[in-house]
Design a protein around this motif. Structure first.
Motif, short mmCIF file in Angstrom:
data_model
loop_
_atom_site.label_atom_id
_atom_site.label_comp_id
_atom_site.label_asym_id
_atom_site.label_seq_id
_atom_site.Cartn_x
_atom_site.Cartn_y
_atom_site.Cartn_z
N VAL A 96 -9.44 -4.33 -16.04
CA VAL A 96 -9.05 -5.70 -15.71
C VAL A 96 -7.83 -5.69 -14.80
O VAL A 96 -7.80 -6.39 -13.78
CB VAL A 96 -8.78 -6.53 -17.00
CG1 VAL A 96 -8.10 -7.85 -16.67
CG2 VAL A 96 -10.07 -6.75 -17.78
N LEU A 97 -6.84 -4.89 -15.15
CA LEU A 97 -5.63 -4.80 -14.34
C LEU A 97 -5.95 -4.36 -12.91
O LEU A 97 -5.48 -4.97 -11.95
CB LEU A 97 -4.62 -3.84 -14.97
CG LEU A 97 -3.35 -3.59 -14.16
CD1 LEU A 97 -2.54 -4.87 -14.00
CD2 LEU A 97 -2.52 -2.50 -14.82
N VAL A 98 -6.77 -3.34 -12.77
CA VAL A 98 -7.09 -2.82 -11.44
C VAL A 98 -7.89 -3.87 -10.65
O VAL A 98 -7.67 -4.04 -9.44
CB VAL A 98 -7.83 -1.47 -11.54
CG1 VAL A 98 -8.42 -1.07 -10.22
CG2 VAL A 98 -6.89 -0.40 -12.06
N GLY A 99 -8.80 -4.56 -11.31
CA GLY A 99 -9.54 -5.64 -10.64
C GLY A 99 -8.61 -6.73 -10.15
O GLY A 99 -8.75 -7.24 -9.04
N LEU A 100 -7.62 -7.07 -10.98
CA LEU A 100 -6.64 -8.09 -10.57
C LEU A 100 -5.75 -7.58 -9.44
O LEU A 100 -5.38 -8.35 -8.54
CB LEU A 100 -5.79 -8.51 -11.78
CG LEU A 100 -6.52 -9.32 -12.84
CD1 LEU A 100 -5.61 -9.53 -14.06
CD2 LEU A 100 -7.01 -10.65 -12.29
N VAL A 101 -5.39 -6.31 -9.48
CA VAL A 101 -4.59 -5.72 -8.39
C VAL A 101 -5.38 -5.81 -7.09
O VAL A 101 -4.82 -6.16 -6.04
CB VAL A 101 -4.19 -4.26 -8.70
CG1 VAL A 101 -3.69 -3.55 -7.46
CG2 VAL A 101 -3.14 -4.23 -9.81
N PHE A 102 -6.68 -5.52 -7.14
CA PHE A 102 -7.51 -5.63 -5.95
C PHE A 102 -7.48 -7.05 -5.39
O PHE A 102 -7.26 -7.25 -4.19
CB PHE A 102 -8.95 -5.21 -6.27
CG PHE A 102 -9.87 -5.28 -5.09
CD1 PHE A 102 -9.91 -4.26 -4.17
CD2 PHE A 102 -10.69 -6.38 -4.90
CE1 PHE A 102 -10.75 -4.32 -3.07
CE2 PHE A 102 -11.54 -6.46 -3.81
CZ PHE A 102 -11.57 -5.42 -2.90
N LEU A 103 -7.67 -8.04 -6.25
CA LEU A 103 -7.65 -9.43 -5.80
C LEU A 103 -6.27 -9.84 -5.29
O LEU A 103 -6.15 -10.62 -4.35
CB LEU A 103 -8.11 -10.36 -6.92
CG LEU A 103 -9.58 -10.22 -7.31
CD1 LEU A 103 -9.90 -11.14 -8.48
CD2 LEU A 103 -10.50 -10.49 -6.13
N TRP A 104 -5.24 -9.30 -5.91
CA TRP A 104 -3.87 -9.57 -5.48
C TRP A 104 -3.65 -9.01 -4.07
O TRP A 104 -3.05 -9.67 -3.22
CB TRP A 104 -2.90 -8.96 -6.48
CG TRP A 104 -1.44 -9.18 -6.19
CD1 TRP A 104 -0.86 -10.24 -5.55
CD2 TRP A 104 -0.38 -8.31 -6.56
NE1 TRP A 104 0.50 -10.08 -5.51
CE2 TRP A 104 0.82 -8.91 -6.13
CE3 TRP A 104 -0.32 -7.11 -7.24
CZ2 TRP A 104 2.06 -8.31 -6.33
CZ3 TRP A 104 0.93 -6.53 -7.44
CH2 TRP A 104 2.10 -7.13 -6.99
N LEU A 105 -4.15 -7.80 -3.82
CA LEU A 105 -4.02 -7.22 -2.48
C LEU A 105 -4.77 -8.06 -1.44
O LEU A 105 -4.29 -8.26 -0.33
CB LEU A 105 -4.54 -5.78 -2.48
CG LEU A 105 -3.68 -4.77 -3.21
CD1 LEU A 105 -4.42 -3.43 -3.32
CD2 LEU A 105 -2.34 -4.59 -2.54
#
Length: 137
Positions: free
Chosen positions: A41-50
């Motif tokens: 979940v964190l990595v998916g959110l980091v992707f969307l944040w980028l």
């Protein structure tokens, strides 16, 4: 989104540090499952944040499955990097009398599975939140 991503990252780091310090990954084997799901979940959110931070460099496709594939691919990549890190730590740990981080191939495959499921959950929630609206606008 930055505050949410950073907050979740700090919480996961704290839980991971505590689990390593108290050997919870070895004492309570199922602890690893929610950690990898949450990491996905964190990595998916980091992707969307980028994507949000660099809109000129990233334009996500409007098709859900194409977008989900990108999010899940990033989650899988980071999961593999994490597992390689655990493997490398294990090589050092065994030579120094420490407990290795990996518990075998089945554990690694389960970890990657839950990393991917966590990232796919982000893609699904993004679809539900935006419901047809173009996030790129």
């Amino acid at each position: 989104m930055a505050k949410k991503v950073i907050s979740l990252g700090l919480v996961l780091f704290g839980v991971h540090f505590t689990a390593v310090f108290y050997s919870l990954y070895w004492k309570i084997r199922w602890v690893d499952i929610p950690m990898h799901f949450s990491g996905g979940v964190l990595v998916g959110l980091v992707f969307l944040w980028l994507v949000e931070m660099y809109p000129q460099q990233f334009k996500l496709p409007s098709n859900f499955w194409a977008r989900a594939l990108l999010i899940v691919s990033f989650g899988a990549l980071m999961g593999v990097v994490w597992e390689f890190t655990e493997f490398t730590y294990g090589l050092v740990a065994i030579g120094n009398g420490l407990r290795p981080a990996q518990q075998g191939v089945a554990d690694t495959m389960g970890d990657l599975f839950f990393d991917i499921i966590g990232a796919f959950t982000v893609a699904t929630f993004q679809k539900l939140i935006y419901n047809g609206k173009d996030q790129n606008d």
